[in-house]
Design a protein around this motif. Structure first.
Motif, PDB file in Angstrom:
ATOM      1  N   ALA A 189      -1.709   1.264 -11.804  1.00 25.25           N
ATOM      2  CA  ALA A 189      -2.669   2.076 -11.050  1.00 25.25           C
ATOM      3  C   ALA A 189      -3.467   1.216 -10.078  1.00 25.25           C
ATOM      4  N   TRP A 190      -3.876   0.038 -10.535  1.00 23.42           N
ATOM      5  CA  TRP A 190      -4.624  -0.852  -9.644  1.00 23.42           C
ATOM      6  C   TRP A 190      -3.747  -1.313  -8.481  1.00 23.42           C
ATOM      7  N   ALA A 191      -2.488  -1.631  -8.766  1.00 26.20           N
ATOM      8  CA  ALA A 191      -1.571  -2.040  -7.704  1.00 26.20           C
ATOM      9  C   ALA A 191      -1.333  -0.892  -6.719  1.00 26.20           C
ATOM     10  N   THR A 192      -1.220   0.316  -7.224  1.00 29.86           N
ATOM     11  CA  THR A 192      -1.054   1.478  -6.353  1.00 29.86           C
ATOM     12  C   THR A 192      -2.276   1.670  -5.468  1.00 29.86           C
ATOM     13  N   PHE A 193      -3.450   1.530  -6.060  1.00 29.27           N
ATOM     14  CA  PHE A 193      -4.697   1.631  -5.304  1.00 29.27           C
ATOM     15  C   PHE A 193      -4.746   0.584  -4.200  1.00 29.27           C
ATOM     16  N   ARG A 194      -4.411  -0.667  -4.502  1.00 25.89           N
ATOM     17  CA  ARG A 194      -4.444  -1.715  -3.490  1.00 25.89           C
ATOM     18  C   ARG A 194      -3.448  -1.438  -2.370  1.00 25.89           C
ATOM     19  N   THR A 195      -2.300  -0.870  -2.742  1.00 27.22           N
ATOM     20  CA  THR A 195      -1.313  -0.509  -1.725  1.00 27.22           C
ATOM     21  C   THR A 195      -1.850   0.604  -0.828  1.00 27.22           C
ATOM     22  N   LEU A 196      -2.464   1.620  -1.438  1.00 27.94           N
ATOM     23  CA  LEU A 196      -3.042   2.707  -0.647  1.00 27.94           C
ATOM     24  C   LEU A 196      -4.165   2.210   0.254  1.00 27.94           C
ATOM     25  N   GLY A 198      -4.300  -0.700   1.569  1.00 26.12           N
ATOM     26  CA  GLY A 198      -3.640  -1.361   2.683  1.00 26.12           C
ATOM     27  C   GLY A 198      -3.001  -0.398   3.668  1.00 26.12           C
ATOM     28  N   LEU A 199      -2.685   0.803   3.184  1.00 28.64           N
ATOM     29  CA  LEU A 199      -2.043   1.805   4.034  1.00 28.64           C
ATOM     30  C   LEU A 199      -3.040   2.727   4.733  1.00 28.64           C
ATOM     31  N   ARG A 200      -4.335   2.558   4.487  1.00 28.08           N
ATOM     32  CA  ARG A 200      -5.307   3.440   5.115  1.00 28.08           C
ATOM     33  C   ARG A 200      -5.162   3.324   6.642  1.00 28.08           C
ATOM     34  N   PRO A 203      -1.597   7.755   7.801  1.00 24.48           N
ATOM     35  CA  PRO A 203      -1.588   8.951   6.947  1.00 24.48           C
ATOM     36  C   PRO A 203      -0.199   9.424   6.537  1.00 24.48           C
ATOM     37  N   GLU A 204       0.771   9.365   7.418  1.00 25.50           N
ATOM     38  CA  GLU A 204       2.107   9.853   7.056  1.00 25.50           C
ATOM     39  C   GLU A 204       2.735   8.971   5.992  1.00 25.50           C
ATOM     40  N   LEU A 205       2.606   7.662   6.140  1.00 24.26           N
ATOM     41  CA  LEU A 205       3.157   6.752   5.149  1.00 24.26           C
ATOM     42  C   LEU A 205       2.409   6.880   3.827  1.00 24.26           C
TER      43      LEU A 205
END
Length: 231
Positions: A189-196, A198-200, A203-205
């Motif tokens: 979950a933390w890794a997913t959060f960090r990825t999100l 970075g993706l801010r 929006p499409e990605l």
């Protein structure tokens, strides 16, 4: 029969607890959603108690995270009540909540898997955005919440797993429960959060990534709820 009417999103841990208690009172004890709700209520009450004891470095941010996190579970409940499709991560629990071949510990773990695997990263992201924080500002209290959750996992295994005499003939259940790890789910979950994070700005990605995480977590939930033969 509807388990409750959709309501406004809670804004405090106290209001989250009230919603969960009302939900629990409206459900039959054997309902899979009721099993998870009891577990989640206990940890939310514990987090609420610790908000006023100095346990958390930033109690205000931690409360916002906890409320946003719980809100996603309650939104899934409201969606199911209204006949809408909840996120893919939650669908197995709502679809199999009354299956006689699924044990209580499976319901509890499937709910935790959905909530941590999908909802936690999004709640972290929303909290950072709302409070203009960097991820590192939440990391310490995220780990402190993890300590509370570790106690929760131990309680689940003590309260919901069969006794040793039953476990001798319930090897599939033992294997299934032992194959899922709360610590691994939190790390993911933390890794997913960090990825999100970075993706801010993309929006499409971001939407595609969240959808894939949702589907993957739902698949794990489906396996956790595999009906098992009685002893």
């Amino acid at each position: 029969m509807p388990i409750h009417a959709p309501r406004l999103a809670p804004r405090t841990v106290k209001s989250v607890v009230a919603r969960m208690r009302a939900l629990g009172a409206a459900l039959t004890p054997g309902d899979g959603v009721a099993v998870f709700n009891r577990v989640y209520l206990s940890v939310t009450e514990e987090v609420g108690r610790r908000l006023t004891t100095g346990y958390f470095q930033d109690p205000a941010a931690t409360e916002e995270l906890d409320v946003r996190f719980a809100g996603r579970y309650l939104e899934a409940v409201d969606a199911a009540v209204a006949g809408r499709r909840p996120p893919a991560c939650w669908r197995p629990l709502f679809q199999l909540r009354r299956h006689p071949g699924v044990r209580p510990v499976q319901f509890a773990l499937a709910g935790i898997n959905a909530h941590i695997g999908h909802d936690l990263a999004l709640a972290l992201l929303d909290t950072c955005r709302a409070r203009a924080l960097e991820p590192t500002a939440l990391e310490g209290d995220f780990d402190r919440i993890g300590t509370v959750l570790t106690g929760l996992e131990e309680r689940i295994r003590e309260d919901l797993m069969p006794g040793p005499d039953v476990l001798d003939v319930a090897d599939p259940l033992t294997h299934l429960v032992g194959s899922w790890s709360l610590d691994a789910a939190r790390d993911a979950a933390w890794a997913t959060f960090r990825t999100l994070w970075g993706l801010r700005g993309l929006p499409e990605l971001t939407e595609e990534f969240v959808a894939r995480v949702d589907a993957s977590v739902g698949l794990v939930g489906r396996f956790l709820l595999t009906p098992l033969p009685s002893g």
